[in-house]
Enzyme design. Structure first.
Site, PDB file in Angstrom:
ATOM      1  N   ARG A 260     -17.449  -5.024  13.419  1.00 48.94           N
ATOM      2  CA  ARG A 260     -18.025  -5.108  14.757  1.00 48.94           C
ATOM      3  C   ARG A 260     -18.973  -3.942  14.980  1.00 48.94           C
ATOM      4  O   ARG A 260     -18.657  -2.800  14.630  1.00 48.94           O
ATOM      5  CB  ARG A 260     -16.938  -5.106  15.829  1.00 48.94           C
ATOM      6  CG  ARG A 260     -16.012  -6.309  15.713  1.00 48.94           C
ATOM      7  CD  ARG A 260     -14.998  -6.370  16.832  1.00 48.94           C
ATOM      8  NE  ARG A 260     -14.063  -7.466  16.601  1.00 48.94           N
ATOM      9  CZ  ARG A 260     -13.031  -7.763  17.391  1.00 48.94           C
ATOM     10  NH1 ARG A 260     -12.808  -7.037  18.467  1.00 48.94           N
ATOM     11  NH2 ARG A 260     -12.233  -8.777  17.104  1.00 48.94           N
ATOM     12  N   ARG A 275     -11.357   2.544  17.636  1.00 54.78           N
ATOM     13  CA  ARG A 275     -12.509   1.651  17.799  1.00 54.78           C
ATOM     14  C   ARG A 275     -13.464   1.858  16.624  1.00 54.78           C
ATOM     15  O   ARG A 275     -14.304   2.751  16.625  1.00 54.78           O
ATOM     16  CB  ARG A 275     -13.213   1.930  19.132  1.00 54.78           C
ATOM     17  CG  ARG A 275     -14.192   0.850  19.568  1.00 54.78           C
ATOM     18  CD  ARG A 275     -14.763   1.170  20.947  1.00 54.78           C
ATOM     19  NE  ARG A 275     -13.732   1.214  21.956  1.00 54.78           N
ATOM     20  CZ  ARG A 275     -13.262   0.143  22.595  1.00 54.78           C
ATOM     21  NH1 ARG A 275     -13.740  -1.050  22.321  1.00 54.78           N
ATOM     22  NH2 ARG A 275     -12.312   0.272  23.510  1.00 54.78           N
ATOM     23  N   GLU A 347      -4.484  -1.531  24.224  1.00 54.98           N
ATOM     24  CA  GLU A 347      -4.489  -2.896  23.687  1.00 54.98           C
ATOM     25  C   GLU A 347      -4.271  -2.912  22.179  1.00 54.98           C
ATOM     26  O   GLU A 347      -4.884  -2.150  21.442  1.00 54.98           O
ATOM     27  CB  GLU A 347      -5.821  -3.575  24.006  1.00 54.98           C
ATOM     28  CG  GLU A 347      -5.920  -5.002  23.457  1.00 54.98           C
ATOM     29  CD  GLU A 347      -7.348  -5.536  23.434  1.00 54.98           C
ATOM     30  OE1 GLU A 347      -7.605  -6.450  22.641  1.00 54.98           O
ATOM     31  OE2 GLU A 347      -8.191  -5.014  24.190  1.00 54.98           O
ATOM     32  N   SER A 350      -4.722  -9.450  21.645  1.00 55.66           N
ATOM     33  CA  SER A 350      -5.219 -10.301  22.717  1.00 55.66           C
ATOM     34  C   SER A 350      -4.987 -11.737  22.279  1.00 55.66           C
ATOM     35  O   SER A 350      -5.427 -12.143  21.207  1.00 55.66           O
ATOM     36  CB  SER A 350      -6.716 -10.028  22.943  1.00 55.66           C
ATOM     37  OG  SER A 350      -7.159 -10.628  24.128  1.00 55.66           O
ATOM     38  N   ARG A 388      -4.628  -0.346  14.606  1.00 53.68           N
ATOM     39  CA  ARG A 388      -4.068   0.146  15.866  1.00 53.68           C
ATOM     40  C   ARG A 388      -2.539   0.203  15.798  1.00 53.68           C
ATOM     41  O   ARG A 388      -1.922   1.059  16.442  1.00 53.68           O
ATOM     42  CB  ARG A 388      -4.520  -0.747  17.027  1.00 53.68           C
ATOM     43  CG  ARG A 388      -6.012  -0.604  17.316  1.00 53.68           C
ATOM     44  CD  ARG A 388      -6.405  -1.183  18.660  1.00 53.68           C
ATOM     45  NE  ARG A 388      -7.824  -0.976  18.927  1.00 53.68           N
ATOM     46  CZ  ARG A 388      -8.413  -1.140  20.097  1.00 53.68           C
ATOM     47  NH1 ARG A 388      -7.691  -1.530  21.140  1.00 53.68           N
ATOM     48  NH2 ARG A 388      -9.700  -0.934  20.248  1.00 53.68           N
TER      49      ARG A 388
END
Length: 424
Positions: A260, A275, A347, A350, A388
Site C-alpha cells: 500500500r 503502517r 485496529e 476489519s 500488527r
C-alpha cells in the site's frame, strides 16, 4: 456498484445514504443523465427499426423490378442521424458510469450514523489489560534493543515505511501466520489459497480499488497492480461466473504480502511497524447467497476474534459508523487490540459485508433454487494483520529487561521456545 433500478426507485434514500457517509447528493444529476441516455437509446432503436423496415421495402420493390431510389435515399439519410445519436449515447454513458462507479455502498439500517471514528460504537471488550511494574516500551524500542528489528537498513534498501526483521522476531512473525492459517482452515472451515500477488485492471476494479483508490496502489511498468490485500484476488475468483447455489458459501483464506502506498497518511505512525508499505496478512473471504451474508459477517468477526483470544490479547470490537466505513462496505466491524505503550486500542482487523456491491462490479452470480441467476454477496476480513499482531504480542508480553515471552499457542511453531531473550 449500486443497482441503477434501485436508484431510480429510491433517489431520496440514495442521497440520504451519501449524506450519512459525508458525501453530497447526486441522484438528480445521475437520473437526469440516465433519462437522457435512455431517451437517446429509444430514438436509436426507432431509427434502427425504421431503417430495417425501409431496407425490406427496398428489397421488395427491387424484386418486382420497381424503382426504389427514393427509399434508398431515405435509408442513407438515417445513417448520419444514427451516428450522431450513437456519439451522444457514448458521451452520456461515460458520464453516467463515471458517477455510478464512484458511489459508495449503502449502509445497513443498523449501522450508526456518524462523521468519523469518534462516532463508532463499541460492541464488546475481551480480556484484562496487562499490568506492568515498569514503564512498557513501544515495540520498535523492544525490537531494536533485541537487535532483531532494523528500520535503518530497510530505509537504506527501500525508503521509509519498510522494516528488516531477523532472527527470532522473523520466526515469530512466521509462527503467527502459520498459527492463523491453521486456525482458519482447521477450525473455521476456510480453504487455504496461494493467489497471484499481481492483478490486472478488471480484478482491481471488481473489488473497488479502481478507479477511486488508484493512488493507494503500487503499479508495475507493465500495468499490473500489487495487491493491497488478498481480498482482491480471492473475491475475484467468482468474477464473470455463475456458480451453482449449492456450492455456497465459498470460504477462502490466504497468507500474502500486501502493498500500500499509504497515500494521505503522512505524519501518521511514522515510527515502528504499524503502517507499512509492505506487510503480511492472513485474509478471510466468504462468498454467500444474499440471505446468509448477515450471519456470515457475525461468524467472520468471531473467526478473527478467536485468534486474539487464543493469543490472550485484550481487544475490543466496534461497529464503524457511516462516515468511517470503507467504500465497498454496507457494515463493518473493526477489531482493536490493546497496545500498552500507546495506552490505547489499535485496529488489527476489519471485517466487512459488501452485500452485492462488489458482485455487480464483478458480474458474479449464482443460481438460486429456481435456477435463476442472482448476484452473490461478498464478505472479507483480516484474520489477522500479521505484523500488527506481532506488535501486540511484543508489547503485551514484554518483560522489564526487554525480553518477550512467547504465547503458549505459538510455542509449538517456535520449536518449544518460550521467550525471546535479551542477549547479554
Amino acid at each position: 456498484m449500486l443497482d441503477i433500478k434501485w436508484i431510480r426507485e429510491n433517489p431520496a434514500k440514495l442521497d440520504d445514504a451519501l449524506k450519512a457517509r459525508g458525501g453530497k447528493p447526486v441522484s438528480a444529476d445521475l437520473l437526469e443523465i440516465d433519462a437522457s441516455r435512455r431517451e437517446i437509446m429509444t430514438r436509436l432503436q426507432a431509427l434502427q427499426s425504421k431503417r430495417n423496415d425501409l431496407s425490406k421495402e427496398v428489397g421488395m420493390l427491387k424484386s418486382k423490378g420497381q424503382n426504389a431510389d427514393h427509399l434508398m435515399d431515405e435509408v442513407k439519410n438515417i445513417g448520419p442521424a444514427m451516428k450522431d445519436l450513437e456519439q451522444q449515447e457514448r458521451d452520456l454513458e461515460g458520464k453516467f458510469n463515471g458517477i455510478l462507479v464512484a458511489l459508495p455502498n449503502i449502509p445497513q439500517s443498523d449501522v450508526p450514523v456518524g462523521k468519523d471514528e469518534n462516532d463508532n460504537k463499541e460492541v464488546r471488550r475481551w480480556g484484562e489489560l496487562p499490568r506492568f511494574n515498569f514503564e512498557p516500551k513501544p515495540h520498535y524500542e523492544l525490537g531494536e534493543n533485541l537487535g532483531l528489528m532494523n528500520f535503518e537498513v530497510a530505509a537504506k534498501l527501500s525508503g521509509s515505511r519498510f522494516a528488516w526483521l531477523s532472527g527470532d522476531l522473523a520466526r515469530l512473525e512466521r509462527a503467527l501466520a502459520m498459527f492463523m492459517l491453521d486456525t482458519q482452515t482447521r477450525e473455521h472451515g476456510y480453504t487455504e489459497v496461494i493467489p497471484p500477488f499481481l492483478v490486472n485492471d478488471d480484478t482491481a476494479f471488481g473489488t473497488g480499488q479502481l478507479p477511486k483508490f488508484e493512488e493507494d496502489l503500487f503499479k508495475t511498468t507493465n500495468g499490473m497492480w500489487l495487491i493491497p490485500t488478498a481480498e482482491v484476488p480471492l473475491t475475484n475468483f467468482v468474477r464473470d461466473e455463475i456458480v451453482a447455489g449449492d456450492v455456497l458459501p465459498l470460504k477462502f483464506c490466504a497468507y500474502t504480502p500486501c502493498f500500500r502506498s499509504e497515500a494521505g497518511s503522512a505524519g501518521r505512525d511514522t515510527r515502528g511497524y504499524i503502517r507499512m508499505h509492505q506487510f503480511t496478512k492472513v485474509e478471510m473471504v466468504q462468498i454467500t447467497s444474499p440471505e446468509k451474508s448477515v450471519t456470515a459477517l457475525e461468524e467472520m468477526c468471531g473467526h478473527a476474534e478467536n485468534i486474539l483470544k487464543k493469543l490472550e490479547l485484550p481487544h475490543r470490537v466496534i461497529t464503524l459508523c457511516t462516515g468511517d466505513m470503507g467504500f465497498c462496505s454496507q457494515k463493518t466491524y473493526d477489531l482493536e487490540v490493546w497496545l500498552p505503550a500507546q495506552n490505547t486500542y489499535r485496529e488489527i482487523s476489519s471485517v466487512s459485508n459488501c452485500g452485492d456491491f462488489q458482485a455487480r462490479r464483478m458480474k458474479a452470480r449464482y443460481r438460486d433454487a429456481d435456477g435463476k441467476p442472482q448476484f452473490v454477496h461478498t464478505l472479507n476480513g483480516s484474520g489477522l494483520a500479521v505484523g500488527r499482531t506481532l506488535v501486540a504480542v511484543m508489547e503485551n508480553y514484554q518483560d522489564a529487561d526487554g525480553s518477550i515471552r512467547i504465547p503458549s499457542v505459538l510455542q509449538p511453531y517456535m520449536g518449544g521456545q518460550k521467550c525471546i531473550e535479551v542477549k547479554k
